[in-house]
Structures are given as C-alpha cells and as structure tokens.
Scaffold this motif. Structure first.
Motif, PDB file in Angstrom:
ATOM      1  N   ALA A   1      58.296  14.271  38.814  1.00  0.00           N
ATOM      2  CA  ALA A   1      59.024  15.233  39.650  1.00  0.00           C
ATOM      3  C   ALA A   1      58.955  14.842  41.125  1.00  0.00           C
ATOM      4  O   ALA A   1      59.953  14.930  41.849  1.00  0.00           O
ATOM      5  N   VAL A   2      57.790  14.394  41.577  1.00  0.00           N
ATOM      6  CA  VAL A   2      57.642  13.951  42.969  1.00  0.00           C
ATOM      7  C   VAL A   2      58.526  12.741  43.228  1.00  0.00           C
ATOM      8  O   VAL A   2      59.198  12.652  44.261  1.00  0.00           O
TER       9      VAL A   2
ATOM     10  N   GLU B   1      54.348  15.799  36.701  1.00  0.00           N
ATOM     11  CA  GLU B   1      54.317  16.110  38.132  1.00  0.00           C
ATOM     12  C   GLU B   1      54.636  14.865  38.966  1.00  0.00           C
ATOM     13  O   GLU B   1      55.393  14.929  39.934  1.00  0.00           O
TER      14      GLU B   1
ATOM     15  N   ARG C   1      48.961  14.660  31.167  1.00  0.00           N
ATOM     16  CA  ARG C   1      48.885  15.907  31.934  1.00  0.00           C
ATOM     17  C   ARG C   1      49.531  15.757  33.316  1.00  0.00           C
ATOM     18  O   ARG C   1      50.187  16.669  33.806  1.00  0.00           O
ATOM     19  N   VAL C   2      49.364  14.611  33.979  1.00  0.00           N
ATOM     20  CA  VAL C   2      49.851  14.460  35.358  1.00  0.00           C
ATOM     21  C   VAL C   2      51.198  13.752  35.462  1.00  0.00           C
ATOM     22  O   VAL C   2      51.843  13.808  36.515  1.00  0.00           O
TER      23      VAL C   2
END
Length: 99
Positions: A76-77, A73, A69-70
């Motif tokens: 992307a960071v 992200e 799920r994480v």
C-alpha cells in the motif's frame, strides 16, 4: 533528529548542496543511531530472561508469517508513494522455519 536537521540547514547555507552529499550523510547518521539502539536493547534484554526469547529475538518467530503480516502495508505504501502496482510478494523455501 531536530539537532541534525538544524545542522543540515545551517551547513546548506554555507556549502553548495552538490558538495554536501546530504542524503548519504543523513542516511548514514540515522542507520548508525538505529544500529546502536538495537545493540543496546539486545545487551539489556540478554540480562532479562524471558521464555522463548534470546535477548530481543523471539525463538518462535516465523519469518514467513511476519512477511505475510507486513506485505499488504508495504504494498500500500508503494502504491501510494510511487503510484505503481507493487510487486507480488513471493515466499520461497521452508515456510515452517522459525528463528
């Protein structure tokens, strides 16, 4: 945190940055604050019975599902902050394990 920032700013005017080791100090201070908060929240939650939880820990949480799920992200960071292709996330082991 605002008081911490103000203190760091004042100290940096009087002591050379090479002697302050500010990164380590701020990192240790924030980690200590987070740790105390987690311990306090766990203590309080242990006195509030909730189905499927032990304190703030969900017994049915799947670490593999949480990573899936994480991961996008976090990738992307990484891409945005460092301008490089982030590493692929590999989950090894029994993905059916829950806490």
């Amino acid at each position: 945190v605002p008081w911490l920032a103000k203190g760091v700013k004042e100290a940096s005017r009087k002591v050379p940055a090479s002697q302050l080791n500010l990164n380590r100090f701020v990192s240790d201070m924030i980690m200590s604050r987070i740790s105390r908060r987690v311990i306090a929240e766990q203590f309080i939650a242990l006195h509030e019975q909730r189905e499927g939880y032990i304190g703030v820990i969900c017994r049915e949480m799947s670490p593999a599902a949480a990573v899936r799920r994480v991961a996008p992200e976090a990738q992307a960071v990484c891409q945005q902050a460092y301008g490089v292709q982030p590493p692929e996330v590999l989950i090894e082991g029994d993905e059916g394990v829950t806490c």
